[in-house]
Design a protein around this motif. Structure first.
Motif, short mmCIF file in Angstrom:
data_model
loop_
_atom_site.label_atom_id
_atom_site.label_comp_id
_atom_site.label_asym_id
_atom_site.label_seq_id
_atom_site.Cartn_x
_atom_site.Cartn_y
_atom_site.Cartn_z
N ILE A 1 0.84 -1.20 0.00
CA ILE A 1 0.00 0.00 0.00
C ILE A 1 0.87 1.25 0.00
O ILE A 1 0.60 2.22 -0.71
CB ILE A 1 -0.94 -0.01 1.23
CG1 ILE A 1 -1.97 -1.14 1.09
CG2 ILE A 1 -1.65 1.34 1.38
CD1 ILE A 1 -2.82 -1.35 2.32
N ILE A 2 1.95 1.23 0.80
CA ILE A 2 2.89 2.36 0.82
C ILE A 2 3.49 2.59 -0.56
O ILE A 2 3.53 3.71 -1.07
CB ILE A 2 4.01 2.10 1.85
CG1 ILE A 2 3.43 2.04 3.26
CG2 ILE A 2 5.09 3.19 1.76
CD1 ILE A 2 4.45 1.63 4.31
N VAL A 3 3.94 1.50 -1.19
CA VAL A 3 4.54 1.60 -2.52
C VAL A 3 3.54 2.15 -3.53
O VAL A 3 3.88 2.98 -4.39
CB VAL A 3 5.05 0.22 -2.99
CG1 VAL A 3 5.53 0.27 -4.44
CG2 VAL A 3 6.18 -0.27 -2.09
N PHE A 4 2.29 1.74 -3.41
CA PHE A 4 1.25 2.21 -4.32
C PHE A 4 1.13 3.73 -4.28
O PHE A 4 1.11 4.40 -5.32
CB PHE A 4 -0.09 1.57 -3.97
CG PHE A 4 -1.26 2.14 -4.73
CD1 PHE A 4 -1.47 1.78 -6.06
CD2 PHE A 4 -2.13 3.04 -4.14
CE1 PHE A 4 -2.54 2.31 -6.77
CE2 PHE A 4 -3.20 3.57 -4.84
CZ PHE A 4 -3.40 3.20 -6.16
N PHE A 5 1.10 4.31 -3.08
CA PHE A 5 0.95 5.76 -2.97
C PHE A 5 2.24 6.50 -3.35
O PHE A 5 2.19 7.61 -3.88
CB PHE A 5 0.51 6.14 -1.56
CG PHE A 5 -0.94 5.85 -1.29
CD1 PHE A 5 -1.93 6.53 -1.98
CD2 PHE A 5 -1.31 4.88 -0.38
CE1 PHE A 5 -3.27 6.25 -1.76
CE2 PHE A 5 -2.64 4.59 -0.15
CZ PHE A 5 -3.63 5.27 -0.83
N TYR B 1 0.63 11.82 2.37
CA TYR B 1 1.05 12.05 3.75
C TYR B 1 1.22 10.72 4.51
O TYR B 1 2.16 10.56 5.31
CB TYR B 1 0.04 12.94 4.48
CG TYR B 1 0.25 14.41 4.23
CD1 TYR B 1 1.24 15.12 4.91
CD2 TYR B 1 -0.54 15.10 3.31
CE1 TYR B 1 1.43 16.47 4.68
CE2 TYR B 1 -0.36 16.46 3.07
CZ TYR B 1 0.63 17.14 3.76
OH TYR B 1 0.83 18.48 3.53
N VAL B 2 0.33 9.78 4.27
CA VAL B 2 0.45 8.47 4.91
C VAL B 2 1.74 7.78 4.47
O VAL B 2 2.46 7.18 5.28
CB VAL B 2 -0.77 7.59 4.58
CG1 VAL B 2 -0.52 6.14 4.99
CG2 VAL B 2 -2.01 8.12 5.30
N ALA B 3 2.05 7.87 3.17
CA ALA B 3 3.26 7.23 2.65
C ALA B 3 4.52 7.85 3.24
O ALA B 3 5.46 7.13 3.61
CB ALA B 3 3.29 7.33 1.12
N VAL B 4 4.55 9.18 3.35
CA VAL B 4 5.72 9.85 3.95
C VAL B 4 5.89 9.43 5.41
O VAL B 4 6.99 9.08 5.84
CB VAL B 4 5.56 11.39 3.85
CG1 VAL B 4 6.67 12.08 4.66
CG2 VAL B 4 5.63 11.85 2.40
N ALA B 5 4.79 9.46 6.17
CA ALA B 5 4.86 9.10 7.59
C ALA B 5 5.31 7.65 7.77
O ALA B 5 6.14 7.33 8.63
CB ALA B 5 3.51 9.32 8.25
#
Length: 546
Positions: free
Chosen positions: A87-91, A448-452
């Motif tokens: 999910i992180i990679v997706f964003f 923002y979720v991906a950065v955090a």
């Protein structure tokens, strides 16, 4: 608009590519400076970009490293960690795709960091990213020299000789030009895709008892269990998952050499979710069904191939030729990964040199548009792989490889920060995000979720050093890149007296292609009424291959 007739799509594509070549061939620079400033050739087709997007996430780590993840977390544990990191990679890819589609440059996010954040961040990021892929390349040399020697006939050749042989093969392929690279990567990636899909089908038959001595089903989820070490095991595999996903951002690098990035890049980015779901989550799901996490072969001290869960699953099912077939696929995976590693490291060095962040000699390209000096230098530094041949130097080599792990999360976090700054710059300069050719899904929340999440993983990836007893060596290896990165940023900032780029002064225009207007015109002329309806098989092919 010409809605009265159907436009010849193939002819339109050829006209666009010819126009791009005309643009690239125009250079006002004196002849003696051409080698240092000539543009890279924009020869990559849409199908190349699609398969490179796949090849970036299907490396030897998926075939081998997934077994280690299974042992640490168990079948349910790796499903959780790989899904969350996916999910992180997706964003992250949504963020990169938005900017790379609008401004397709070979420097990609390294250049974006300079434009939208601070030139000092670009300097540190460029060197960190180059180091990441040089060490990955060194690891591929070591891996393929071990994997090839699985066959008895290859064991007569020493490991160092195999490294040297593949060193020549990689540099030879890379010197042929970007189109040759695209073709090689296309076919190697296609073989990897077909191998994994065949493994999925065989896994279903093995689990159902059609192949093999017994019906397996989900029995290994009960004994020895779904989790190997509860939440602790899941946490430890986050870093493994992040490392195996590294390379998805390669699409941003290839955008600068794509013939039609406005069409190719969004297609590759939009399909990242399904490719992650199919190839990574699908793979860890099936190996979690077929192999218990406490299988002794996963812990074997032999070759890397012996620890491949693919090999173990086929061997346990009585498919005698399985180990040899999987070994051949792993060789192909390493060839593809090494090819890509050399490509990325050389293009990153080229951008650094042309922006005075590295010696100018690395900015030279030949008539084929190949940055041959950067290629040669990156490949020479990758000779640290020879350290792995010596037992005494093995510890140093392993430390160098481990140091590159945190660089992946640093890059992903910076891409998110760059994207946030880019959007703010658009607003400050009265440009509507609605005009972007590709918009990141669920911005700003996803970004923002991906950065955090990446910042968390940067600090969390080395937590095992704090377990009892505390390991000073592991602590240094896991975290030394952080102060080095900060030192590069601060040092360059004081040396060049750089400043954080003001939103109103951001360069949001250089690198945009005029050819995009032709592409847009072609899209308008084809119209929605001329879009061919796709069947189920065609849609599936587009998701998997592009």
């Amino acid at each position: 608009m010409a809605f009265g007739k159907k436009v010849d799509m193939a002819r339109a594509d050829k006209e666009i590519e010819a126009a791009v070549d005309d643009l690239d061939s125009t250079s006002p620079t004196p002849q003696y400076e051409v080698a240092y400033s000539a543009p890279l050739h924009r020869k990559l087709k849409s199908r190349h970009i699609q398969m490179i997007a796949i090849g970036g996430i299907i490396g030897p780590g998926l075939f081998v490293g997934s077994g280690n993840a299974l042992h640490l977390a168990g079948p349910a544990g790796i499903l959780i960690s790989f899904s969350l990191v996916g999910i992180i990679v997706f964003f992250v890819m949504q963020s990169l795709g938005e900017v790379a589609t609008l401004i397709p440059v070979s420097g990609s996010f390294t250049e974006y960091a300079s434009r939208f954040v601070d030139d000092s961040v670009s300097f540190a990021l460029g060197w960190a990213y180059w180091y990441l892929w040089v060490t990955v390349l060194a690891n591929e040399y070591n891996a393929i020299s071990l994997v090839v020697r699985y066959w008895a006939g290859a064991q007569v050749v020493p490991q160092w000789a195999w490294i040297l042989i593949f060193w020549v093969i990689f540099i030879s392929f890379s010197m042929l030009g970007i189109l040759a690279f695209g073709e090689v990567e296309f076919w190697l990636s296609l073989i990897k895709v077909l191998a994994i899909l065949i493994f999925f089908i065989v896994s279903i038959f093995i689990s159902a008892g059609v192949i093999g001595p017994q019906k397996i089903g989900f029995k290994y989820w009960n004994d020895p269990g779904a989790f190997a070490d509860s939440i602790n095991g899941v946490a430890r595999t986050f870093v493994i998952a992040g490392t195996l996903y590294a390379g998805t951002e390669m699409v941003g690098i290839t955008a600068g050499e794509a013939s039609n990035p406005r069409r190719a890049v969004p297609r590759a980015i939009k399909q990242v979710f399904w490719r992650i779901l199919i190839f990574y989550v699908g793979t860890v799901f099936f190996i979690g069904i077929l192999i218990p996490w406490d299988d002794e072969d996963l812990l074997a001290e032999g070759s890397r191939t012996a620890r491949s869960p693919f090999t173990i699953a086929l061997s346990d099912a009585g498919i005698n030729a399985g180990a040899s077939l999987i070994n051949a696929v792993i060789v192909i995976a390493v060839l593809s990964a090494g090819n890509s590693s050399l490509y990325i490291s050389s293009r990153t060095m080229l951008f650094m040199a042309r922006n005075k962040k590295a010696p100018q000699i690395f900015s030279k390209v030949n008539k084929a548009g190949v940055p041959w000096v950067s290629l040669l230098f990156s490949n020479l530094i990758a000779c640290i792989a020879f350290l792995a041949v010596s037992d005494s130097a093995g510890t140093v080599y392993e430390a160098l490889i481990t140091l590159s792990g945190v660089a992946t999360f640093l890059v992903w976090a910076t891409i998110g920060v760059m994207h946030i700054r880019f959007r703010r710059g658009l607003v400050a300069q009265n440009q509507s995000p609605e005009t972007l050719p590709f918009k990141a899904l669920w911005y700003p929340y996803g970004t923002y979720v991906a950065v955090a999440a990446n910042v968390f993983l940067i600090f969390f990836q080395g937590y095992t050093a704090f377990l009892n007893p505390f390991s000073a060596k592991d602590f240094v290896v896991n975290y030394i890149l952080l102060p080095v990165f900060v030192a590069l940023v601060v040092g360059y900032k004081f040396w060049r007296k750089t400043k954080i780029v003001k939103l109103a002064e951001m360069d949001l225009w250089t690198g945009r292609r005029d050819i995009d207007r032709m592409d847009q015109q072609r899209d308008e002329e084809t119209g929605p009424e001329f879009i061919e309806k796709k069947g189920l098989l065609r849609r599936a092919r587009d998701v998997i291959i592009g």
